[in-house]
Design an enzyme around this catalytic site. Structure first.
Site, mmCIF file in Angstrom:
data_model
loop_
_atom_site.group_PDB
_atom_site.id
_atom_site.type_symbol
_atom_site.label_atom_id
_atom_site.label_comp_id
_atom_site.label_asym_id
_atom_site.label_seq_id
_atom_site.Cartn_x
_atom_site.Cartn_y
_atom_site.Cartn_z
ATOM 1 C CD GLU A 115 34.861 35.250 27.307
ATOM 2 O OE1 GLU A 115 34.246 36.265 27.004
ATOM 3 O OE2 GLU A 115 36.106 35.195 27.393
ATOM 4 C CB CYS A 175 42.119 30.056 31.206
ATOM 5 S SG CYS A 175 41.738 31.628 31.961
ATOM 6 C CB CYS A 183 34.636 40.823 37.495
ATOM 7 S SG CYS A 183 35.883 41.045 38.795
ATOM 8 C CB CYS A 198 40.851 45.907 36.773
ATOM 9 S SG CYS A 198 40.973 44.995 38.322
ATOM 10 C CB CYS A 216 39.869 43.869 33.139
ATOM 11 S SG CYS A 216 39.073 42.253 33.122
ATOM 12 C CB CYS A 223 39.322 36.959 30.608
ATOM 13 S SG CYS A 223 39.760 38.269 31.733
HETATM 14 N N1 SAH Z 1 40.102 38.467 38.669
HETATM 15 C C1 SAH Z 1 41.325 37.769 38.724
HETATM 16 C C2 SAH Z 1 41.451 36.669 37.703
HETATM 17 C C3 SAH Z 1 40.925 36.944 36.331
HETATM 18 S S1 SAH Z 1 41.808 38.108 35.353
HETATM 19 C C4 SAH Z 1 42.492 38.725 38.624
HETATM 20 O O1 SAH Z 1 42.277 39.890 38.311
HETATM 21 O O2 SAH Z 1 43.605 38.313 38.904
HETATM 22 C C5 SAH Z 1 43.292 37.204 34.916
HETATM 23 C C6 SAH Z 1 44.480 38.076 34.585
HETATM 24 O O3 SAH Z 1 44.293 38.758 33.323
HETATM 25 C C7 SAH Z 1 44.716 39.174 35.610
HETATM 26 O O4 SAH Z 1 46.097 39.292 35.876
HETATM 27 C C8 SAH Z 1 44.214 40.390 34.899
HETATM 28 O O5 SAH Z 1 44.751 41.546 35.449
HETATM 29 C C9 SAH Z 1 44.635 40.124 33.486
HETATM 30 N N2 SAH Z 1 43.933 40.892 32.464
HETATM 31 C C10 SAH Z 1 42.706 41.423 32.502
HETATM 32 N N3 SAH Z 1 42.420 42.042 31.339
HETATM 33 C C11 SAH Z 1 43.500 41.888 30.539
HETATM 34 C C12 SAH Z 1 43.815 42.293 29.217
HETATM 35 N N4 SAH Z 1 42.959 42.973 28.491
HETATM 36 N N5 SAH Z 1 45.021 41.951 28.718
HETATM 37 C C13 SAH Z 1 45.895 41.224 29.460
HETATM 38 N N6 SAH Z 1 45.659 40.818 30.714
HETATM 39 C C14 SAH Z 1 44.462 41.146 31.245
HETATM 40 FE FE1 SF4 Z 2 37.861 41.430 37.681
HETATM 41 FE FE2 SF4 Z 2 39.139 41.834 35.413
HETATM 42 FE FE3 SF4 Z 2 39.991 43.016 37.628
HETATM 43 FE FE4 SF4 Z 2 40.287 40.372 37.348
HETATM 44 S S1 SF4 Z 2 41.265 41.962 36.113
HETATM 45 S S2 SF4 Z 2 39.532 41.467 39.151
HETATM 46 S S3 SF4 Z 2 38.443 39.868 36.189
HETATM 47 S S4 SF4 Z 2 38.006 43.388 36.606
#
Ligand code: SAH
Ligand code: SF4
Length: 358
Positions: A100, A113, A120, A124, A127, A344
């Site tokens: 995306e 973005c 990934c 987390c 996410c 995302c």
């Molecule tokens: N992997 C990298 C970059 C992609 S995620 C990272 O984790 O930083 C980009 C941002 O979106 C990160 O700060 C992540 O923690 C946040 N994020 C992930 N899922 C989310 C959600 N459902 N709502 C809001 N922020 C989210």
């Molecule tokens: Fe991966 Fe989502 Fe964690 Fe970013 S926030 S490192 S995309 S699992």
């Protein structure tokens, strides 16, 4: 150039190459090196889909290049635009994988973005991207392709794309070689000419890669996904914290700021009853101390597979006040694209249900 004099180029992907590399390829084939710069310019500034459209080249060269250096653009599977102009694309890569990209119109300059991996591995808990394990890294050309789609769309809307955020699907610092190559490609004035200062790379906190990124000394903005003010909670939300706990992460962030002169951003997604108490805000303040940074409070975008709820607006504002009162620069990220599942990884998951892989 005769086809016979061109080097075999099965593994040579022109979309991942800098102008000087393309120039070298041309020279190897007995062509003048300026043809390499034209190659880059027509691939990116003009966005040609086919060598036959490169009108500054003689026909024989266009034919030979099409045969020897084929390239695959991404295909747009779906495009959705929200009422606020946020536009999201589900894109198909050459091997059928999907990622995306999201266009974010801003008063201070529009951003796209982009994704850096298919899936990934960081796991987390909040996410959507992490629900699909990493299938592969994107190469720099595939990152450029996402920018090209966004750039073309912006031009059609009479808008100007000036920023790129590496905040889509994937952990960019788990793919640092291609990410650094992408920085140089997207920065190149013959193409999109986006300044390093307008590039932001977001990481879950891969400490050794932060030091490596600092060595590159490009003044890109580093954003660190923090999401918790203490190790116990951060480890629960982000397993990466076990390998690289907060003390190590903050030391790396400080090093990055000193080496590049750039203020580091900390991202903090607000989860009701999990990380949003005022006591936790005070702990965050103590953790960051006098670090010259910026804190971005992110309204959490609900992901049905995860058991969290977003914090209330009132709680986010109260949290903000505590952080700001301590003299730390802090803002609430504007919620964008609410109607198009902007978290995302979400569109890709929906896409997976709706489309079967080719
Ligand atoms: N992997 C990298 C970059 C992609 S995620 C990272 O984790 O930083 C980009 C941002 O979106 C990160 O700060 C992540 O923690 C946040 N994020 C992930 N899922 C989310 C959600 N459902 N709502 C809001 N922020 C989210
Ligand atoms: Fe991966 Fe989502 Fe964690 Fe970013 S926030 S490192 S995309 S699992």
């Amino acid at each position: 150039m005769h086809p016979a004099t061109l080097p075999q180029a099965s593994s040579f992907n022109p979309l991942s190459r800098l102008p000087e590399e393309l120039a070298q390829k041309m020279e190897e084939a007995g062509e003048p090196s300026f043809r390499g710069r034209q190659w880059f310019e027509w691939l990116w500034r003009h966005g040609v889909l086919d060598y036959r459209a490169i009108s500054v080249w003689p026909a024989r060269l266009r034919e030979a290049m099409a045969e020897r250096f084929p390239f695959s653009r991404v295909a747009v599977v779906t495009q959705q635009t929200a009422t606020d102009g946020t536009t999201k694309w589900l894109l198909r890569l050459a091997d059928g994988e999907r990622v995306e990209a999201v266009y974010l119109p801003h008063r201070w300059g529009d951003a796209v973005c982009i994704s850096t991996q298919v899936g990934c591995n960081m796991g987390c808990r909040f996410c959507a991207s992490g629900l699909v394990k990493r299938i592969r890294n994107l190469d720099a050309g595939e990152m450029m392709e996402q920018v090209r789609v966004a750039h073309a769309w912006a031009e059609r809307q009479g808008r100007r794309l000036t920023r790129v955020d590496l905040m889509g699907i994937g952990e960019p610092l788990d793919n640092l070689d291609q990410v650094e190559r992408f920085f140089d490609l997207v920065h190149e004035p013959l193409g999109f000419g986006i300044s390093y200062r307008h590039l932001t790379v977001s990481t879950s906190g891969l400490v050794p890669a932060i030091y490596r990124l600092a060595e590159g000394a490009r003044p890109v903005t580093l954003a660190i996904s923090l999401h918790a003010p203490d190790d116990a909670l951060r480890t629960r939300l982000m397993p990466v914290n076990r390998a690289y706990p907060l003390a190590q992460l903050l030391a790396a962030a400080r090093h990055y700021a000193e080496r590049t002169g750039r203020r580091v951003t900390f991202e903090y997604a607000m989860l009701e009853g999990v990380n949003d108490s005022l006591d936790q805000a005070r702990r965050l303040v103590r953790l960051l101390g006098h670090f010259p940074c910026h804190v971005n409070l992110i309204p959490w975008n609900p992901v049905p597979e995860h058991p969290f709820r977003p914090s209330s607006r009132r709680q986010v504002e109260a949290f903000l006040e505590v952080v700001q009162a301590a003299g730390i620069s802090c803002t609430i990220r504007r919620e964008m694209g609410q109607t198009i599942e902007a978290a995302c990884g979400q569109l890709r998951r929906r896409g997976e249900e709706a489309w079967t892989s080719p």
